[in-house]
Design a protein around this motif. Structure first.
Motif, PDB file in Angstrom:
ATOM      1  N   PHE A 167      47.101  45.075  44.600  1.00  0.00           N
ATOM      2  CA  PHE A 167      48.012  44.201  43.874  1.00  0.00           C
ATOM      3  C   PHE A 167      47.189  43.178  43.096  1.00  0.00           C
ATOM      4  N   THR A 168      47.547  42.986  41.810  1.00  0.00           N
ATOM      5  CA  THR A 168      46.826  42.013  40.994  1.00  0.00           C
ATOM      6  C   THR A 168      47.760  41.452  39.937  1.00  0.00           C
ATOM      7  N   GLY A 169      47.248  40.530  39.094  1.00  0.00           N
ATOM      8  CA  GLY A 169      48.078  39.851  38.112  1.00  0.00           C
ATOM      9  C   GLY A 169      48.779  38.662  38.747  1.00  0.00           C
ATOM     10  N   GLY A 170      49.420  37.839  37.920  1.00  0.00           N
ATOM     11  CA  GLY A 170      50.009  36.603  38.417  1.00  0.00           C
ATOM     12  C   GLY A 170      50.991  36.796  39.554  1.00  0.00           C
ATOM     13  N   ILE A 171      51.870  37.803  39.445  1.00  0.00           N
ATOM     14  CA  ILE A 171      52.830  38.073  40.509  1.00  0.00           C
ATOM     15  C   ILE A 171      52.146  38.801  41.656  1.00  0.00           C
ATOM     16  N   GLY A 172      51.352  39.797  41.335  1.00  0.00           N
ATOM     17  CA  GLY A 172      50.685  40.581  42.375  1.00  0.00           C
ATOM     18  C   GLY A 172      49.760  39.757  43.246  1.00  0.00           C
ATOM     19  N   GLU A 173      49.149  38.724  42.668  1.00  0.00           N
ATOM     20  CA  GLU A 173      48.201  37.895  43.409  1.00  0.00           C
ATOM     21  C   GLU A 173      48.879  36.760  44.172  1.00  0.00           C
ATOM     22  N   ASN A 174      50.119  36.435  43.812  1.00  0.00           N
ATOM     23  CA  ASN A 174      50.722  35.214  44.352  1.00  0.00           C
ATOM     24  C   ASN A 174      52.054  35.387  45.052  1.00  0.00           C
ATOM     25  N   SER A 175      52.712  36.521  44.878  1.00  0.00           N
ATOM     26  CA  SER A 175      54.024  36.675  45.494  1.00  0.00           C
ATOM     27  C   SER A 175      53.948  37.551  46.737  1.00  0.00           C
ATOM     28  N   ILE A 187      43.677  41.596  45.031  1.00  0.00           N
ATOM     29  CA  ILE A 187      42.416  41.315  44.340  1.00  0.00           C
ATOM     30  C   ILE A 187      42.716  40.643  43.005  1.00  0.00           C
ATOM     31  N   PRO A 188      42.343  39.380  42.827  1.00  0.00           N
ATOM     32  CA  PRO A 188      42.555  38.718  41.534  1.00  0.00           C
ATOM     33  C   PRO A 188      41.845  39.458  40.410  1.00  0.00           C
ATOM     34  N   THR A 189      42.550  39.670  39.320  1.00  0.00           N
ATOM     35  CA  THR A 189      41.936  40.333  38.181  1.00  0.00           C
ATOM     36  C   THR A 189      41.123  39.323  37.380  1.00  0.00           C
ATOM     37  N   ASP A 190      40.229  39.809  36.564  1.00  0.00           N
ATOM     38  CA  ASP A 190      39.421  38.953  35.694  1.00  0.00           C
ATOM     39  C   ASP A 190      39.068  39.760  34.450  1.00  0.00           C
ATOM     40  N   GLU A 191      40.048  39.861  33.555  1.00  0.00           N
ATOM     41  CA  GLU A 191      39.834  40.655  32.347  1.00  0.00           C
ATOM     42  C   GLU A 191      38.759  40.048  31.452  1.00  0.00           C
ATOM     43  N   GLU A 192      38.684  38.710  31.431  1.00  0.00           N
ATOM     44  CA  GLU A 192      37.641  38.073  30.612  1.00  0.00           C
ATOM     45  C   GLU A 192      36.256  38.452  31.115  1.00  0.00           C
ATOM     46  N   LYS A 193      36.076  38.454  32.430  1.00  0.00           N
ATOM     47  CA  LYS A 193      34.782  38.834  32.979  1.00  0.00           C
ATOM     48  C   LYS A 193      34.459  40.291  32.647  1.00  0.00           C
ATOM     49  N   GLN A 194      35.456  41.176  32.742  1.00  0.00           N
ATOM     50  CA  GLN A 194      35.213  42.583  32.438  1.00  0.00           C
ATOM     51  C   GLN A 194      34.846  42.768  30.970  1.00  0.00           C
ATOM     52  N   ILE A 195      35.508  42.040  30.085  1.00  0.00           N
ATOM     53  CA  ILE A 195      35.168  42.112  28.662  1.00  0.00           C
ATOM     54  C   ILE A 195      33.737  41.620  28.445  1.00  0.00           C
ATOM     55  N   ALA A 196      33.355  40.535  29.122  1.00  0.00           N
ATOM     56  CA  ALA A 196      31.986  40.025  29.011  1.00  0.00           C
ATOM     57  C   ALA A 196      30.987  41.041  29.550  1.00  0.00           C
ATOM     58  N   LEU A 197      31.305  41.695  30.672  1.00  0.00           N
ATOM     59  CA  LEU A 197      30.409  42.707  31.236  1.00  0.00           C
ATOM     60  C   LEU A 197      30.236  43.882  30.282  1.00  0.00           C
ATOM     61  N   ASP A 198      31.324  44.305  29.642  1.00  0.00           N
ATOM     62  CA  ASP A 198      31.227  45.393  28.671  1.00  0.00           C
ATOM     63  C   ASP A 198      30.347  44.983  27.494  1.00  0.00           C
ATOM     64  N   THR A 199      30.503  43.744  27.057  1.00  0.00           N
ATOM     65  CA  THR A 199      29.697  43.249  25.940  1.00  0.00           C
ATOM     66  C   THR A 199      28.222  43.220  26.323  1.00  0.00           C
ATOM     67  N   TRP A 203      42.655  55.180  44.215  1.00  0.00           N
ATOM     68  CA  TRP A 203      43.415  53.935  44.341  1.00  0.00           C
ATOM     69  C   TRP A 203      44.706  53.992  43.545  1.00  0.00           C
ATOM     70  N   LEU A 204      45.689  53.272  44.012  1.00  0.00           N
ATOM     71  CA  LEU A 204      46.844  52.902  43.206  1.00  0.00           C
ATOM     72  C   LEU A 204      46.729  51.413  42.929  1.00  0.00           C
ATOM     73  N   SER A 205      46.867  51.009  41.684  1.00  0.00           N
ATOM     74  CA  SER A 205      46.813  49.581  41.373  1.00  0.00           C
ATOM     75  C   SER A 205      48.099  49.166  40.679  1.00  0.00           C
ATOM     76  N   ALA A 206      48.518  47.937  40.969  1.00  0.00           N
ATOM     77  CA  ALA A 206      49.722  47.365  40.371  1.00  0.00           C
ATOM     78  C   ALA A 206      49.350  46.043  39.718  1.00  0.00           C
ATOM     79  N   HIS A 207      49.335  46.034  38.396  1.00  0.00           N
ATOM     80  CA  HIS A 207      49.085  44.806  37.633  1.00  0.00           C
ATOM     81  C   HIS A 207      50.448  44.199  37.321  1.00  0.00           C
TER      82      HIS A 207
END
Length: 398
Positions: A324-332, A377-389, A200-204
């Motif tokens: 594409f993700t992040g505020g611009i990637g998800e909405n523009s 794809i909307p990102t969810d860093e908080e969820k990923q941090i919770a999953l790691d925990t 994959w190529l991802s753009a945050h």
């Protein structure tokens, strides 16, 4: 097994973002931000369900702000808090994955402060304060840089004297790793591909922006480097420039190193190009109204993004899709369409209707039929941090 609740903390120099993540819900039980800490305007804003609330905290520092958050968390989770996950910006080469926080981990994070002097001290302050307020509760550090520790040497080395790497750890580290990791996993799930056999190529894209090449679930290259300044055009950061710009400005204008750093980090990017705003939404509206500098800023942003994605393709054995993700990637939809428009040699094309639909949290494929995948794809860093925990708790590491 009982449903577990994880508090996620992202501590900045004058702010604390937090979210209470529950295994039983797809959305945070509680989320909010304490901002302007240390000033008379310090305040706490939080959302519990659909209800937003606000409390003034004049003069409050980080400890007082977290003390104010504590009863809100206790109420929202019914006293059932199982762990805390902390975002830490820089883990250097020491941390290749998330870890349980103990004395050794704290000292290792402290040792990376020279690599992230603006971020890691604040991250440490949040960790130490949370450990005082939640004694005995397992706490985990999740590093922005850890995901990129799988980059090969030819991708992370700068072409500078080797002793600077050997003795001073000067190399490319990359950031936004938690986001890139999360969306690559979601992309594999969305398409039914095996993450361990995917490319994959991802753009945050937000106020900070980066691209990443991800092969079989591992980062192989990324656009940010020693610091988050390298790479793409961002909200207020310049991204890639001629390295000799520093000496040029010092010699021709008499600027100090501090003045140049402030300009490149705080006064450049979309804000500097447009002279108007670092917010893509404002620039898109200004573009509609015929603002030439806003139009230029968007064009430069998209062209440089396309160049970065094309260069990241060097690290892939094949291309399963671009995310594409992040505020611009998800909405523009404009940024996505313009960026892909610069990449005809990769065979990419956008479906205009699908592209227009994927905004405001709507995920999906936006590629034209028969062309390589393009995903929002909307990102969810908080969820990923919770999953790691939770993963560390499941290993019995506490």
């Amino acid at each position: 097994m009982a449903t577990r609740n994880i508090l996620v903390i992202n501590c900045g120099s004058s702010s604390i973002k937090f979210a209470l993540i529950s295994q039983a819900h797809s959305y945070p039980l509680l989320s909010g931000k304490a901002e302007r800490l240390g000033s008379p305007e310090a305040a706490l804003r939080w959302w519990h369900g659909d209800v937003q609330q606000h409390r003034e905290l004049p003069g409050a520092e980080h400890h007082a702000a977290l003390e104010a958050v504590l009863p809100l968390v206790e109420e929202a989770c019914g006293g059932q808090l199982d762990g805390i996950g902390h975002r830490v910006v820089h883990g250097g080469e020491h941390f290749t994955q998330s870890c349980l926080i103990d004395t050794q981990a704290i000292e290792a994070i402290r040792a990376t402060i020279p690599l992230a002097p603006l971020h890691n001290p604040a991250n440490l302050l949040g960790i130490e304060t949370a450990m005082q307020l939640f004694p005995g509760l397992p706490q985990v550090a999740v590093f922005d840089t850890a995901f990129h520790q799988s980059m090969p040497a030819h991708a992370f080395h700068y072409a500078i004297p080797h002793y600077l790497y050997r003795d001073h750890s000067v190399r490319r580290y990359g950031f936004h790793g938690t986001s890139h990791r999360y969306v690559s996993q979601r992309a594999a799930e969305f398409t039914g591909l095996d993450l361990g056999d995917s490319s994959w190529l991802s753009a945050h894209l937000g106020n900070g922006c980066s691209t990443c090449a991800i092969v079989n679930g591992q980062s192989r290259d990324t656009s940010m480097g020693l610091t988050p300044l390298e790479g793409l055009v961002m909200g207020t950061r310049s991204g890639d420039i001629d390295p000799n710009l520093h000496s040029h400005l010092a010699l021709s204008l008499g600027w100090s190193l501090e003045r140049i750093d402030r300009m490149l980090n705080k006064e450049s990017g979309l804000l500097g190009l447009s002279g108007l705003s670092n917010d893509m939404r404002s620039l898109e509206q200004a573009r509609v109204n015929g603002h030439p500098e806003a139009t230029l800023a968007i064009e430069v942003f998209c062209y440089r993004l396309a160049k970065s994605l094309a260069s990241m393709a060097c690290a892939l054995p094949r291309l399963d899709g671009i995310v594409f993700t992040g505020g611009i990637g998800e909405n523009s939809s404009l940024v996505r369409a313009k960026t892909i428009g610069y990449l005809p040699l990769l065979g990419l094309a956008v479906d205009e209707i699908a592209n227009a639909r994927c905004v405001s949290g709507v995920s999906g494929a936006i590629n034209a039929h028969g062309h390589p995948r393009l995903l929002v794809i909307p990102t969810d860093e908080e969820k990923q941090i919770a999953l790691d925990t939770l993963a560390l708790l499941d290993r019995g590491v506490h």
